[in-house]
Design an enzyme around this catalytic site. Structure first.
Site, PDB file in Angstrom:
ATOM      1  CG  HIS A  77      -2.047  -1.001   1.059  1.00  0.00           C
ATOM      2  ND1 HIS A  77      -3.118  -1.036   1.911  1.00  0.00           N
ATOM      3  CD2 HIS A  77      -2.261  -1.994   0.149  1.00  0.00           C
ATOM      4  CE1 HIS A  77      -3.949  -1.983   1.541  1.00  0.00           C
ATOM      5  NE2 HIS A  77      -3.438  -2.599   0.478  1.00  0.00           N
ATOM      6  CD  GLU A  93      -2.225   4.093   2.976  1.00  0.00           C
ATOM      7  OE1 GLU A  93      -3.427   4.207   3.229  1.00  0.00           O
ATOM      8  OE2 GLU A  93      -1.799   3.288   2.121  1.00  0.00           O
ATOM      9  CB  CYS A 137      -6.741  -0.658   4.652  1.00  0.00           C
ATOM     10  SG  CYS A 137      -5.004  -1.145   4.833  1.00  0.00           S
ATOM     11  CB  CYS A 143      -2.414   1.555   5.834  1.00  0.00           C
ATOM     12  SG  CYS A 143      -1.801   0.663   4.392  1.00  0.00           S
TER      13      CYS A 143
END
Length: 162
Positions: A103, A105, A128, A131
Site C-alpha cells: 500500500h 502508506e 485500511c 495501514c
C-alpha cells in the site's frame, strides 16, 4: 525571448491572489504521486509531511523488481468490485481477492528519509486498518484524505462489537 528570474508580474489592485490551505496543497501532491500506482483497481498516493516539509512519498504497487498488477500478476486486479468489494480481505494468498501490492502508506514509510514521529500522512483514500496500524506504529499523528481524517488515537481506535 529569454526568461529572467527576476520578472515582476503586475496585477490589478482589486484582484486577490489565493493559495490553497496546507491540507489541500498536500492532498494535491498525494494525488499526483498516485498516478504512478501500478494497480488496475485503485490509484493511491501517499505523502508524509513533517513541519510542512515532505519527507516521503509512496504509491501502491508490487515490491520493486516484481511483476505488478499492470502485468497481470495480481489476482485481485483481474476482478471487479462486484466480485471482490473494496476493503475486503486482500492479505490471504491463494484467495481470489489476494492483492500483491504494497500500500501507498507503507511504501512511504519504507522510503522515509527521516524519522516519521510527529508527521502527518496525506493519502488519496481512507487508510485500511493495516495501514492505520503501520502509520500509528511509525509515530504518525494525523492521517488526512479528501473525505476525512484521523488524528492521534483515532488511528487505532476500532469499533467494538457487542
Amino acid at each position: 525571448m529569454q526568461a529572467t528570474t527576476n520578472e515582476r508580474v503586475s496585477m490589478p489592485q482589486d484582484s486577490a491572489l489565493t493559495v490553497p490551505g496546507w491540507d489541500e496543497y498536500f492532498l494535491g501532491i498525494a494525488a499526483a504521486v498516485g498516478v504512478r500506482a501500478k494497480c488496475t483497481r485503485r490509484k493511491v498516493g501517499a505523502l508524509l509531511v513533517h513541519d510542512k516539509r515532505i519527507i516521503a512519498t509512496g504509491y501502491n504497487g508490487a515490491a520493486p523488481g516484481r511483476p505488478d498488477c499492470l502485468e497481470g500478476a495480481c489476482p485481485r486486479g483481474r476482478l471487479g468490485y462486484g466480485e471482490v468489494p473494496a476493503f475486503s480481505d486482500y492479505d490471504l494468498p491463494g484467495s481470489p481477492g489476494f492483492c500483491i501490492a504494497i500500500h501507498a502508506e507503507v511504501n512511504a514509510l519504507l522510503f522515509a528519509v527521516r524519522d516519521t514521529a510527529g508527521a502527518t500522512a496525506y493519502i488519496t483514500d481512507e487508510p485500511c486498518p493495516g495501514c492505520r496500524k503501520a502509520l500509528a506504529a511509525a509515530g504518525i499523528v494525523r492521517a488526512v484524505w479528501p473525505a476525512g481524517e484521523f488524528s492521534g488515537d483515532q488511528l487505532v481506535d476500532w469499533p467494538t462489537r457487542a
